[in-house]
Motif scaffolding. Structure first.
Motif, mmCIF file in Angstrom:
data_model
loop_
_atom_site.group_PDB
_atom_site.id
_atom_site.type_symbol
_atom_site.label_atom_id
_atom_site.label_comp_id
_atom_site.label_asym_id
_atom_site.label_seq_id
_atom_site.Cartn_x
_atom_site.Cartn_y
_atom_site.Cartn_z
ATOM 1 N N GLU C 296 52.755 34.378 -25.046
ATOM 2 C CA GLU C 296 53.980 34.991 -25.562
ATOM 3 C C GLU C 296 54.043 34.780 -27.068
ATOM 4 O O GLU C 296 53.654 33.728 -27.573
ATOM 5 C CB GLU C 296 55.190 34.334 -24.881
ATOM 6 C CG GLU C 296 56.512 34.970 -25.243
ATOM 7 C CD GLU C 296 57.665 34.309 -24.491
ATOM 8 O OE1 GLU C 296 57.619 34.275 -23.248
ATOM 9 O OE2 GLU C 296 58.582 33.809 -25.160
ATOM 10 N N THR C 297 54.539 35.771 -27.774
ATOM 11 C CA THR C 297 54.711 35.656 -29.210
ATOM 12 C C THR C 297 55.847 36.588 -29.621
ATOM 13 O O THR C 297 56.648 36.983 -28.770
ATOM 14 C CB THR C 297 53.398 35.961 -29.964
ATOM 15 O OG1 THR C 297 53.584 35.749 -31.354
ATOM 16 C CG2 THR C 297 52.927 37.393 -29.737
ATOM 17 N N THR C 298 55.920 36.935 -30.879
ATOM 18 C CA THR C 298 56.942 37.885 -31.321
ATOM 19 C C THR C 298 56.273 38.987 -32.120
ATOM 20 O O THR C 298 55.175 38.797 -32.653
ATOM 21 C CB THR C 298 57.989 37.213 -32.226
ATOM 22 O OG1 THR C 298 57.283 36.474 -33.233
ATOM 23 C CG2 THR C 298 58.879 36.283 -31.435
ATOM 24 N N ASP C 299 56.918 40.139 -32.178
ATOM 25 C CA ASP C 299 56.350 41.211 -33.006
ATOM 26 C C ASP C 299 56.938 41.111 -34.413
ATOM 27 O O ASP C 299 57.658 40.159 -34.732
ATOM 28 C CB ASP C 299 56.565 42.589 -32.371
ATOM 29 C CG ASP C 299 57.992 43.094 -32.536
ATOM 30 O OD1 ASP C 299 58.852 42.334 -33.046
ATOM 31 O OD2 ASP C 299 58.253 44.245 -32.145
ATOM 32 N N ASP C 300 56.595 42.069 -35.253
ATOM 33 C CA ASP C 300 56.989 41.971 -36.659
ATOM 34 C C ASP C 300 58.492 42.104 -36.873
ATOM 35 O O ASP C 300 58.976 41.912 -37.969
ATOM 36 C CB ASP C 300 56.197 42.985 -37.503
ATOM 37 C CG ASP C 300 56.295 44.394 -36.944
ATOM 38 O OD1 ASP C 300 57.052 44.601 -35.964
ATOM 39 O OD2 ASP C 300 55.616 45.289 -37.468
ATOM 40 N N LYS C 301 59.206 42.472 -35.777
ATOM 41 C CA LYS C 301 60.668 42.502 -35.905
ATOM 42 C C LYS C 301 61.323 41.337 -35.158
ATOM 43 O O LYS C 301 62.540 41.281 -35.010
ATOM 44 C CB LYS C 301 61.213 43.823 -35.354
ATOM 45 C CG LYS C 301 60.896 45.027 -36.218
ATOM 46 C CD LYS C 301 61.060 46.317 -35.422
ATOM 47 C CE LYS C 301 60.012 47.345 -35.758
ATOM 48 N NZ LYS C 301 58.717 47.144 -35.038
ATOM 49 N N ARG C 304 60.377 39.678 -28.555
ATOM 50 C CA ARG C 304 59.415 39.023 -27.686
ATOM 51 C C ARG C 304 58.268 39.981 -27.397
ATOM 52 O O ARG C 304 58.479 41.170 -27.165
ATOM 53 C CB ARG C 304 60.106 38.611 -26.381
ATOM 54 C CG ARG C 304 59.221 37.840 -25.449
ATOM 55 C CD ARG C 304 60.041 37.093 -24.401
ATOM 56 N NE ARG C 304 60.641 37.988 -23.412
ATOM 57 C CZ ARG C 304 61.336 37.557 -22.354
ATOM 58 N NH1 ARG C 304 61.539 36.263 -22.158
ATOM 59 N NH2 ARG C 304 61.864 38.414 -21.505
ATOM 60 N N ALA C 305 57.070 39.458 -27.417
ATOM 61 C CA ALA C 305 55.894 40.304 -27.202
ATOM 62 C C ALA C 305 54.807 39.460 -26.559
ATOM 63 O O ALA C 305 54.832 38.234 -26.635
ATOM 64 C CB ALA C 305 55.403 40.872 -28.532
#
Lengths: 479, 444, 444, 479
Positions: C296-301, C304-305
């Motif tokens: 799990e990570t985050t996108d440029d905004k 959650r991604a």
């Protein structure tokens, strides 16, 4: 996006059929087609992608909440699809002899028996293909009954002004004159009006109960008695049966005939408009008029076809929308004695839950316990803000929610009719409540935005007037 | 028991409370006590999915499915391309309803528009509706389209499928329409009698005929159409959609309405349903066409868009004068037909048609050699009738033993045979040899 | 011939021309003439779809499918919920590949992340990978994870499935790893011998054991783990995922790696594949886990991604030192397992497990009464071994005649039986009565 | 969107299993689970909708162009799925006796025979489950061959620097040392380097031809001869076989063993990463080492299992990914003698068509006839505009096109590797050409926009570094 006629190119095709293994015979010249035949010319890849795109531009129950009042858009269990795919069901010819279709006949018998118990009827025919088709069939039974008794002056069918649009249309198809009677302020049948309408020309009454405003008519026994006393029969429009299964039965309310929508109440998918199934049930004295082949016998002695002595004939070729019936029976088997009333109880609970969470803001057409659906009138909101029922419905699209039924029943102005069904979890109801409350606020704060909603769909509001005026009903080739 | 109610007992309790009820019983107190059901339903207890699927499978296995099928008579065993099932199983299509909300239903609407176009192409007509319940109800619903104050009597050729005639009779019983059967001669509509009947009847509204007819034989549709039109009546053709790819179209024959059953277009025989009724007509009949119709328009930004249109015709307006009440239809079957036609293409459709008729001719020759006699001499498409001196039942039982569903027994000694591209030379030879053995009194 | 090339001959000609070639031959002139195939392939001509599907169906019918199945040994006939097939047939899942492009693959990535979570829950572990080819290869791939410079010898209990041991042997042949089998006693791993073997071997890297073991019997995994850890080696458990819902988890037993075959989680037995290898481990082993892993990570905004992560472990970096080469895996099978577990829920999984073991006990009792003797006395899950004095083949043939697939014959007189929730009391009674009749010398 | 663990609520469930019909037996206390088991608790409706949402956030071949180089993302025919769903295939246990699985054995035999003919090999095993698994298996054959001959000093596998990443990894798994040899400027094997690398420690060479830059190595016969002369064997990585089926055969090029990816070349779906199948073929002298059960016999005499005398054992339990093999055989039966080379011819044509429509703008790594794929270097564009291969790839996402393989092969800087496959119609290629040309222009005019692409996807560029650093690999319950 492109039409399928606008993709592909001449000569593209799939590899489906083998070469012919017998000498070729052509249609005689005198019978042969002269006009060019334009059909798509695509590869399987293009074909497959085309329909994948179309699917993405469609919204089904599986894609989200679909509280379309009077349509009972409940979840369609996958198990139904598996049952309907068994080769033993899909691979039999409708005109095989009885010995070789005992399985299909068992499906029909079991479905009929189950529906009899739920509806409180004595016999059923599964031939009708849809609800309206069932209405037509049921009214033909009533007509045949009167004709059989030589009572030919009974030419009128009484229909409340709150009725489904198909009711008067069905009556008209059966050669009846339609007598419309007004509803009371509480949405129920006006008994005095009914008493005034019945007479020796009364063939029957068509009614749904719960009625189309979502209320159970408390005078139902009086209503059916008034009609019976006048020599008419009572027809139950089963569109709203999902509210009362195992709770109250049309047969016990005094109805003589009934249709049931398997695609509503019994979870078979709606298929973009069909196929559904509209079985018709009746009391013993009407059984002799039922159409089509009746299945008699049982598992032990074997099933056999019988034709009723005074059958009205057939309302459809063969045995009805059989694979739809297979799906419905699968569902009935799973629900059984306990699950059937559980479904209705929760359909009603879900509707009342939503109603009570909205009635401080929206005007309820009838501010009392509803059955499986309820009707809001957006007339006050429209008066205040100019935002109509249509605008709110379109606003819901941007929340990914299918709008409720709009502008029906006709007796409620700016009606929105919400039927959540029992298969929606509380959270989905809560989300819709939040959305509807937000839309109310938006109507007050920024009505313009709602007039032009939806904003996030693949098209905006279509020009329906233009469509009807300048009719383009097919693609035209230029060659 | 099985259940599809998501909310748990606890959640139901909470919701009841929030909605102001003490219990389900309390909630249902608006239902008069006299009509409340005071006992449990007399049904078996609910099953788990595993049990239900087992029970349904066991029931399905009580049917006999035949490997080779030579029976048609309204249900045709054509090849169904793999892509057809794959597309029509998409849940977006399966679980949606009538596309009332165009903005989120463009996929379904466009698919119907494409279906209408293909049905127009097949029939040569200008407009087609979004579907009927089946071919028989489509035929029945064509009658009110043709009626007016002066023209009230409907005619139907006796060479039309008897099931279709029966449905028409039932519908006519409803609408108080007189339906008259036109006799046949040599297996086709008796044109002389027809001409006379219509001439004698100024109220004649229409003739419904079937092409190829119930016996598989080609009618002279053009001539029939002329006779009907001369009498001031409308000409309705009930047609086989596969045959249409190679046959004179209803438009070419001058038909005012084309109807038929779309089952051959990708639907399994499935004990008779769901199938697909189709109806198409020239532009002049457009506003008389019952059922749903999709039209092209633009959205508020000028993009191409599709909507349900011409809805004012039936139950919505002047509903108590409606001549049709159709509402739910067979939309998913219409989609099936579209995908089928797109997969087959014009060439594939023609190939299926040509193979079907080629094989029927091969089978007839083989059966003739085996000792059966055709009942009629007229040219036929993919069905034909023979006698059956050894008795229909005996013959069909002998075939059934080999996994073959023979033709439809019309009487004790007459059988209606049918072939499609699915029947191989090998299996037809096998049928012929079984027949030959029976006729000659030997076992195959 | 069949073809999935859309471009027509004419279009191909045009494209050849536009690309600067006179012909296909010209285009292929870059291939040296000596290696060009100068003749047509010696294959049958291509078939139409209709023919191909018929041929495949006919071939499939040459297999015998049994209505009742009492055979396991690595392939278990559990109930597959209807929703499982419906979800895993979605073409967005079916036709996509490894989610290299996270932006348009969030669906697949999230489904794998959910799968990892569920496998961690089942095993009690911290991390799980996105799948292996099957349980046997997962077991084989656990060995390199446990090896280091000082610990090079792998041990496997002889109560592990022989098929698993064989795959481990083959993998060890590749990696030049010594694989030693630990003997069994009374149907379970001989702990005394194990303790001694490990004590004598300072190079011991790991022990791989199976729980329940090949004979269906519960091992004392906790104790085995302690012995292994005392010797400084790693403890690898190969487990049955259905049993895990009610059994001590590998984490509770102190395992360093948990592996197994996920076939019971919604996959048909299907002649052995595709199945699903799974592998999970404590955080400490995270960077040794082969195969793909989603994180799990985050996108440029900041949304959650999900992305493929920890990719640096294998063939991408230092690939010539890789201990695994796994690239394509069994992703759709992992999805199948996820949908299965979500459909069953914890209660449903426990129910399937409890019914499986309950029925095994019922069957063993019934077989005992019928005259067969269990070979071991140890407690068992859903498999057990009996003798078969009348001969395995004779018994199995008698069962097969009634549509029953009996247990797996291990020798001429020993059978390994298996039950799941799919087996009913009725069919078990039938098995017992057939056995009783055979044993007593009478026909059932 | 929510994880499946974040929807539903405790106690929600499906109705799947019946009550147990025998006395309940629990797992013994000493063996029973103590840790709570968290799994989703959802109704079927919620479950179904959850995965529908996930599906909409995924892009398959069915959703559009997917020119992922070296992965052969061709259209997956629906007929394959039907064949794989036959009960006769799905319902048989892998350990049934030979008599009862003649159908499955026929599938295996027919598939092996077809692959032998296409690859120019003498025998095949269908046990390997994936391409890399096939590499591993093939190298084990080579190892077993040398070991069997007592030639134990052959410990090195030569791999060109352009190889697929799995090649050296597979070699390492087989205990070989990897010798990397450089490619020439034209992307082909450097013969001198090869001559320099071989010796009596050479176990074999791993090569794909066409190679990973999309070119057919014109020196292929010399290459295999050099290796053979040195006593080594030649292994063919079949990842690129889709270029040469029926045109040229690995066996005829001098290869001794080969793997084939059924999920690439033979149209079985990729399933989000698998299951695939990586059958391994070999020349007669290696057959004795093949793993698993070999199917011998024929339709008339019946099929039987045989185990090779010097078998390496088994690389997988049972008979491989059987249902994948069923799909591939269905496809092979349909293509047949004519369709197999037609597929390859058009795969190569489609690649060259795209290449020649782009090579005026983009720098081709090798500006000559390619096989089924070609490699562009975006190094010049990056130098000029700062827009990288990654940026262009992300830009393609906004066109609904799956990006090509990025940064592979390693020997080309800023590589984009495009493999259109033969199942794409010309229009799709043209649309991709237009998109790539537009992106080139955008890179020049407005590089910033591309650095932040994609803009229309459900998420923007994810933080991959963060994901690897702060690993979150599972959902954690808080209770």
């Amino acid at each position: 996006m492109d039409l399928i006629f606008e993709i592909g190119s001449e000569g593209r095709k799939l590899s489906l059929l083998p070469k012919c293994d017998v000498p070729e015979v052509k249609v005689p010249e005198s019978q042969s087609r002269k006009t060019a035949l334009h059909l798509p010319h695509v590869s399987e890849n293009e074909l497959s992608r085309h329909y994948s795109k179309l699917a993405k531009r469609s919204h089904g129950v599986n894609d989200g909440f679909y509280p379309l009042g009077s349509c009972t858009m409940k979840y369609n269990p996958k198990v139904n699809e598996i049952a309907a795919s068994f080769k033993g069901f899909t691979g039999v010819h409708p005109l095989q002899n009885e010995r070789t279709v005992q399985g299909s006949m068992e499906v029909i018998k079991k479905t009929e028996d189950t529906l009899c118990e739920i509806a409180g009827m004595d016999a059923f025919t599964l031939q009708p293909a849809a609800g309206a088709h069932g209405e037509f069939t049921g009214l033909l039974l009533i007509k045949a009954y009167h004709v059989d008794r030589g009572d030919t002056k009974r030419t009128k069918i009484i229909v409340p002004d709150s009725a489904h649009g198909t009711n008067p249309a069905s009556a008209a198809m059966c050669g009846f004159d339609v007598v419309s009677i007004p509803s009371q302020d509480d949405g129920c049948v006006d008994l005095d009006a009914l008493r005034g309408a019945v007479g020796d020309d009364t063939a029957g009454l068509m009614l749904t109960n719960p009625n189309t405003v979502g209320l159970f008519d408390k005078n139902i026994l009086q209503i059916t008695k008034i009609v019976h006393d006048a020599g008419g029969l009572c027809y139950y429009d089963g569109a709203n049966l999902n509210a009362v299964m195992g709770i109250a039965r049309p047969g016990d309310m005094g109805f003589d005939a009934v249709h049931i929508n398997l695609h509503k109440t019994f979870s078979t998918p709606h298929g973009g408009g069909g196929p559904g199934a509209g079985p018709v049930g009746c009391k013993e004295f009407l059984k002799q008029f039922l159409p089509g082949h009746h299945v008699a016998g049982d598992e032990n002695e074997g099933f056999r076809y019988e034709i009723e002595t005074k059958s009205i004939g057939a309302v459809k070729m063969f045995h009805g929308n059989f694979l739809v019936i297979v799906r419905a029976l699968t569902y009935m088997l799973m629900l059984g004695k306990e699950g059937v009333p559980e479904a209705s109880s929760n359909a009603v609970l879900n509707a009342n839950y939503m109603r009570t969470k909205l009635d401080d803001l929206y005007e309820m057409a009838y501010d009392t316990t509803c059955m499986h659906e309820f009707v809001m009138s957006l007339e006050p909101l429209k008066h205040k803000t100019g935002v109509s029922a249509l605008d709110v419905a379109k606003g819901l699209l941007d929340y990914g929610i299918h709008p409720p039924t709009m502008y029906f029943p006709l007796i409620v102005e700016e009606a929105l009719m919400i039927e959540p069904t029992e298969t929606e979890p509380k959270e989905v109801l809560d989300e819709a409540i939040v959305a509807l409350r937000a839309l109310y606020k938006e109507a007050t704060d920024n009505p313009e935005a709602l007039h032009s909603a939806p904003h996030n769909t693949v098209i905006g509001r279509p020009d329906e007037v233009g469509a009807a005026r300048n009719t383009v009903l097919r693609y035209q080739w230029t060659d | 028991m099985g259940s599809f109610v998501p909310n748990t007992d606890r959640e139901q309790e909470e919701m009841l409370k929030e909605a102001g009820y003490k219990s389900f019983d309390d909630m249902f107190s608006c239902i008069p006590d006299e009509v409340r059901l005071k006992r449990p339903l007399n049904l078996p207890s609910g099953l788990s999915e595993m049990e239900a699927i087992r029970e349904m499978e066991e029931i399905s296995e009580k049917n006999v499915t035949f490997k080779h099928i030579f029976r048609g008579a309204g249900a045709y065993n054509h090849y169904i391309p793999a892509i057809v099932k794959s597309v029509t199983a998409k849940e977006e299509f399966v679980t949606t309803y009538t596309p009332y909300q165009a903005e989120i239903s463009q996929g379904v609407l466009q698919s119907i528009f494409e279906y209408q176009t293909m049905m127009c192409e097949l029939t040569g007509m200008d407009v087609a509706n979004a579907s009927h319940y089946d071919g028989a109800t489509a035929a029945a619903e064509s009658i009110p389209m043709c009626k007016d104050r002066k023209h009230k009597v409907a005619y139907v050729s006796s060479t039309v499928h008897p099931g279709t005639i029966q449905v028409m009779e039932t519908y006519c019983f409803g609408s108080n329409t007189k339906l008259v059967q036109v006799p046949s001669k040599d297996g086709v509509t008796d044109m002389d009698k027809l001409a006379k009947m219509l001439k004698d009847d100024p109220e004649a509204a229409c003739l419904v005929m079937q092409q190829p007819n119930f016996y598989g034989i080609y009618e002279d549709a053009t001539k029939l159409g002329e006779i009907v039109h001369e009498a001031g009546a409308k000409f309705v053709m009930s047609v086989n959609p596969i045959a249409l790819s190679v046959m004179k179209t209803p438009a070419e024959c001058g038909a005012d309405v084309a109807v038929g059953d779309g089952q051959p277009l990708g639907m399994p025989i499935a004990y008779g349903g769901p199938y697909l009724g189709f109806m198409a007509a020239p532009k002049s009949m457009m506003r008389k066409l019952p059922g749903r119709i999709v039209g092209e328009t633009t959205d508020d930004k000028g993009n191409r868009a599709y909507v349900l249109t011409l809805q004012a015709r039936e139950q919505h307006i002047r509903r108590e004068k409606a001549s049709s009440n159709i509402c739910s239809n067979q939309a998913l079957c219409a989609l099936t037909a579209s995908v089928y036609m797109a997969a087959m293409g014009a060439d594939g459709m023609k190939e299926a048609a040509t193979q079907s008729t080629s094989k029927a001719h091969y089978l007839m020759d083989a059966l003739k050699k085996a000792g059966l006699k055709p009942m009629f001499s007229g040219e036929f498409f993919n069905e034909f009738i023979t006698d059956c001196p050894c008795g229909s039942d005996k013959l069909l039982d002998a075939l059934a033993e080999k996994g073959i569903l023979g033709g439809l027994p019309l009487t004790e000694n007459v059988v209606l045979w049918c072939t499609t591209e699915m029947n191989t030379k090998e299996e037809m030879d096998q049928v012929a040899s079984i027949v030959a053995a029976l006729i000659s009194g030997k076992e195959a």
